[in-house]
Design a protein around this motif. Structure first.
Motif, PDB file in Angstrom:
ATOM      1  N   GLU A  78       0.853  -1.229   0.113  1.00 16.82           N
ATOM      2  CA  GLU A  78       0.119   0.121   0.068  1.00 16.82           C
ATOM      3  C   GLU A  78       0.860   1.265   0.143  1.00 16.82           C
ATOM      4  OE1 GLU A  78      -2.317  -0.683   3.547  1.00 16.82           O
ATOM      5  OE2 GLU A  78      -3.626  -1.775   2.354  1.00 16.82           O
ATOM      6  N   SER A  79       2.246   1.188   0.432  1.00 18.71           N
ATOM      7  CA  SER A  79       2.861   2.491   0.383  1.00 18.71           C
ATOM      8  C   SER A  79       4.102   2.278  -0.364  1.00 18.71           C
ATOM      9  CB  SER A  79       3.289   2.734   1.752  1.00 18.71           C
ATOM     10  OG  SER A  79       3.875   1.589   2.382  1.00 18.71           O
ATOM     11  N   SER A  80       5.174   1.812   0.285  1.00 15.53           N
ATOM     12  CA  SER A  80       6.514   1.738  -0.464  1.00 15.53           C
ATOM     13  C   SER A  80       7.201   0.479   0.162  1.00 15.53           C
ATOM     14  CB  SER A  80       7.499   2.953  -0.484  1.00 15.53           C
ATOM     15  OG  SER A  80       6.751   4.175  -1.120  1.00 15.53           O
ATOM     16  N   ALA A  81       8.228   0.340  -0.635  1.00 12.00           N
ATOM     17  CA  ALA A  81       9.203  -0.997  -0.141  1.00 12.00           C
ATOM     18  C   ALA A  81      10.589  -0.633  -0.480  1.00 12.00           C
ATOM     19  CB  ALA A  81       8.503  -2.367  -0.929  1.00 12.00           C
ATOM     20  N   VAL A  82      11.478  -1.647   0.090  1.00 12.98           N
ATOM     21  CA  VAL A  82      12.855  -1.511  -0.371  1.00 12.98           C
ATOM     22  C   VAL A  82      13.469  -2.857  -0.369  1.00 12.98           C
ATOM     23  CG1 VAL A  82      13.677  -1.219   2.157  1.00 12.98           C
ATOM     24  CG2 VAL A  82      15.360  -0.425   0.447  1.00 12.98           C
ATOM     25  N   ALA A 117       6.729   6.537   2.662  1.00 14.79           N
ATOM     26  CA  ALA A 117       6.920   7.208   1.380  1.00 14.79           C
ATOM     27  C   ALA A 117       7.301   8.524   1.758  1.00 14.79           C
ATOM     28  CB  ALA A 117       5.668   7.382   0.419  1.00 14.79           C
ATOM     29  N   TYR A 118       8.309   9.030   0.983  1.00 21.65           N
ATOM     30  CA  TYR A 118       8.987  10.290   1.332  1.00 21.65           C
ATOM     31  C   TYR A 118       9.434  10.794   2.508  1.00 21.65           C
ATOM     32  CZ  TYR A 118       6.362  10.687  -3.107  1.00 21.65           C
ATOM     33  OH  TYR A 118       5.658  10.509  -4.257  1.00 21.65           O
ATOM     34  N   GLN A 119       9.820   9.635   3.363  1.00 20.74           N
ATOM     35  CA  GLN A 119      10.441   9.985   4.772  1.00 20.74           C
ATOM     36  C   GLN A 119      11.438   9.278   4.814  1.00 20.74           C
ATOM     37  OE1 GLN A 119       7.417   9.582   7.979  1.00 20.74           O
ATOM     38  NE2 GLN A 119       5.718  10.426   6.541  1.00 20.74           N
ATOM     39  N   LYS A 120      12.441   9.459   5.692  1.00 19.92           N
ATOM     40  CA  LYS A 120      13.289   8.559   6.057  1.00 19.92           C
ATOM     41  C   LYS A 120      13.157   7.245   6.928  1.00 19.92           C
ATOM     42  CE  LYS A 120      16.503  12.560   6.543  1.00 19.92           C
ATOM     43  NZ  LYS A 120      17.867  13.399   7.412  1.00 19.92           N
ATOM     44  N   ASN A 121      13.675   6.330   6.483  1.00 23.45           N
ATOM     45  CA  ASN A 121      13.269   5.034   6.866  1.00 23.45           C
ATOM     46  C   ASN A 121      14.744   4.202   7.056  1.00 23.45           C
ATOM     47  OD1 ASN A 121      10.297   4.117   6.095  1.00 23.45           O
ATOM     48  ND2 ASN A 121      11.022   5.359   4.589  1.00 23.45           N
ATOM     49  N   GLU A 142      19.631   4.874   5.447  1.00 19.06           N
ATOM     50  CA  GLU A 142      18.339   5.411   5.506  1.00 19.06           C
ATOM     51  C   GLU A 142      18.013   5.715   3.901  1.00 19.06           C
ATOM     52  OE1 GLU A 142      18.564   9.310   7.414  1.00 19.06           O
ATOM     53  OE2 GLU A 142      18.172   8.472   9.375  1.00 19.06           O
ATOM     54  N   VAL A 143      16.841   5.297   3.556  1.00 16.26           N
ATOM     55  CA  VAL A 143      16.102   5.310   2.455  1.00 16.26           C
ATOM     56  C   VAL A 143      15.034   6.166   2.416  1.00 16.26           C
ATOM     57  CG1 VAL A 143      14.865   3.017   2.701  1.00 16.26           C
ATOM     58  CG2 VAL A 143      15.533   3.732   0.241  1.00 16.26           C
ATOM     59  N   VAL A 144      14.617   6.701   1.485  1.00 19.31           N
ATOM     60  CA  VAL A 144      13.530   7.961   1.242  1.00 19.31           C
ATOM     61  C   VAL A 144      13.031   7.339  -0.095  1.00 19.31           C
ATOM     62  CG1 VAL A 144      12.464  10.329   1.157  1.00 19.31           C
ATOM     63  CG2 VAL A 144      14.715   9.661   2.224  1.00 19.31           C
ATOM     64  N   PRO A 146       9.963   6.969  -2.819  1.00 16.58           N
ATOM     65  CA  PRO A 146       8.569   7.828  -3.536  1.00 16.58           C
ATOM     66  C   PRO A 146       7.430   6.669  -3.170  1.00 16.58           C
ATOM     67  CG  PRO A 146      10.354   7.468  -5.335  1.00 16.58           C
ATOM     68  CD  PRO A 146      10.662   6.853  -4.183  1.00 16.58           C
ATOM     69  N   TRP A 147       6.254   7.127  -3.150  1.00 12.58           N
ATOM     70  CA  TRP A 147       5.179   6.419  -2.911  1.00 12.58           C
ATOM     71  C   TRP A 147       4.760   5.473  -3.707  1.00 12.58           C
ATOM     72  CZ3 TRP A 147      -0.288   6.310  -5.221  1.00 12.58           C
ATOM     73  CH2 TRP A 147      -1.025   5.785  -4.325  1.00 12.58           C
ATOM     74  N   ARG A 148       4.490   4.258  -3.406  1.00 13.41           N
ATOM     75  CA  ARG A 148       4.157   2.906  -4.489  1.00 13.41           C
ATOM     76  C   ARG A 148       5.412   2.714  -5.263  1.00 13.41           C
ATOM     77  NH1 ARG A 148      -0.873   0.548  -3.621  1.00 13.41           N
ATOM     78  NH2 ARG A 148      -0.976  -0.375  -5.615  1.00 13.41           N
ATOM     79  N   SER A 149       6.633   2.682  -4.582  1.00 13.62           N
ATOM     80  CA  SER A 149       7.703   2.186  -5.299  1.00 13.62           C
ATOM     81  C   SER A 149       8.571   1.381  -4.649  1.00 13.62           C
ATOM     82  CB  SER A 149       8.413   3.580  -5.991  1.00 13.62           C
ATOM     83  OG  SER A 149       8.812   4.162  -4.686  1.00 13.62           O
ATOM     84  N   VAL A 150       9.517   0.767  -5.167  1.00 20.63           N
ATOM     85  CA  VAL A 150      10.496  -0.025  -4.553  1.00 20.63           C
ATOM     86  C   VAL A 150      11.917   0.821  -4.795  1.00 20.63           C
ATOM     87  CG1 VAL A 150      11.534  -2.367  -4.368  1.00 20.63           C
ATOM     88  CG2 VAL A 150       9.204  -2.052  -4.960  1.00 20.63           C
ATOM     89  N   ALA A 151      12.465   1.057  -3.665  1.00 20.10           N
ATOM     90  CA  ALA A 151      13.943   1.377  -3.494  1.00 20.10           C
ATOM     91  C   ALA A 151      14.735   0.399  -3.328  1.00 20.10           C
ATOM     92  CB  ALA A 151      14.021   2.506  -2.553  1.00 20.10           C
ATOM     93  N   ARG A 152      16.155   0.683  -3.375  1.00 24.71           N
ATOM     94  CA  ARG A 152      17.111  -0.394  -3.220  1.00 24.71           C
ATOM     95  C   ARG A 152      18.373   0.239  -2.406  1.00 24.71           C
ATOM     96  NH1 ARG A 152      21.867  -2.932  -5.324  1.00 24.71           N
ATOM     97  NH2 ARG A 152      21.530  -5.377  -5.443  1.00 24.71           N
ATOM     98  N   VAL A 153      18.681  -0.480  -1.298  1.00 25.81           N
ATOM     99  CA  VAL A 153      20.055  -0.381  -0.647  1.00 25.81           C
ATOM    100  C   VAL A 153      20.811  -1.570  -0.469  1.00 25.81           C
ATOM    101  CG1 VAL A 153      18.658   1.500   0.959  1.00 25.81           C
ATOM    102  CG2 VAL A 153      18.815  -0.843   1.648  1.00 25.81           C
ATOM    103  N   GLN A 154      22.295  -1.345  -0.467  1.00 23.94           N
ATOM    104  CA  GLN A 154      23.261  -2.006  -0.442  1.00 23.94           C
ATOM    105  C   GLN A 154      24.130  -2.153   0.481  1.00 23.94           C
ATOM    106  OE1 GLN A 154      24.675  -3.707  -4.420  1.00 23.94           O
ATOM    107  NE2 GLN A 154      26.603  -4.230  -3.595  1.00 23.94           N
ATOM    108  N   PHE A 155      24.401  -3.252   1.297  1.00 23.56           N
ATOM    109  CA  PHE A 155      25.344  -2.970   2.302  1.00 23.56           C
ATOM    110  C   PHE A 155      26.236  -3.828   1.648  1.00 23.56           C
ATOM    111  CE2 PHE A 155      21.585  -2.446   4.700  1.00 23.56           C
ATOM    112  CZ  PHE A 155      21.873  -1.460   5.521  1.00 23.56           C
TER     113      PHE A 155
END
Length: 191
Positions: A78-82, A117-121, A142-144, A146-155
């Motif tokens: 319903e919102s966003s994912a990573v 969405a649009y906030q620091k997670n 931290e990942v920010v 957009p709404w209803r999108s999937v971001a990516r972070v890598q460690f």
């Protein structure tokens, strides 16, 4: 007229819940239901019996996300994912803040759902799951999204070299915990 009901909720964010009710409110009847909330969705079955009718609805609620050339199944989207990538590291706990809710798969990937969405997670790894010899710049990013999108972070986890040092005193006993001593020593490299 009367009714009596009983309910049970899962202790954690996943598990079984059920309810039951018997009543005589104008006419006798009984109803009940069972729900199972998993990491992949909500599954439910209900039943209601009255004098001249009965109902048995079944249900399932869930979502699917296609990202990184793979399908992720989630309870809802319903919102966003990573997508959290920890290359070469299977079974590492990942989550938002201090609580791990997912584990990386064989490819070192995990999907965290329900981000703001649009906030620091704050996406964080469980440091206890990393190998002792692992070197990593930070266990949190931290990942920010957009709404209803999937971001990516890598460690990026680098393999370090560990050494075990035993400090013996003059009487050949190990140094007590918390003892301090200044000593010069040399490190030799073997190839």
């Amino acid at each position: 007229e009367f009714y009596s009901s009983v309910t049970h909720s899962p202790e954690f964010s996943t598990g079984w819940a059920w309810r039951g009710k018997v009543a005589h409110q104008g006419e006798p009847g009984a109803e009940g239901g069972v729900n199972y909330l998993s990491r992949h969705g909500l599954f439910s079955a209900e039943a209601a019996v009255r004098r001249n009718e009965s109902d048995v609805p079944l249900g399932a609620v869930g979502g699917a996300i296609w990202a990184q050339d793979r399908l992720f199944v989630v309870p809802r989207f319903e919102s966003s994912a990573v997508i959290v990538a920890v290359p070469g590291q299977e079974g590492i706990g990942v989550g938002l803040g201090g609580r791990s809710t997912q584990r990386t798969d064989g490819d070192g990937l995990a999907l965290l759902n329900a981000l703001s969405a649009y906030q620091k997670n704050p996406v964080r790894l469980d440091a206890n799951d990393l190998p002792l010899s692992a070197e990593i710049d930070s266990i949190e990013q931290e990942v920010v999204p957009p709404w209803r999108s999937v971001a990516r972070v890598q460690f990026d986890v680098r393999g370090g070299k560990a050494a075990l040092i035993t400090i013996l005193l003059d009487d050949r006993q190990p140094a007590p915990a918390g003892a301090t001593r200044t000593t010069e020593f040399r490190i030799y490299r073997w190839n």
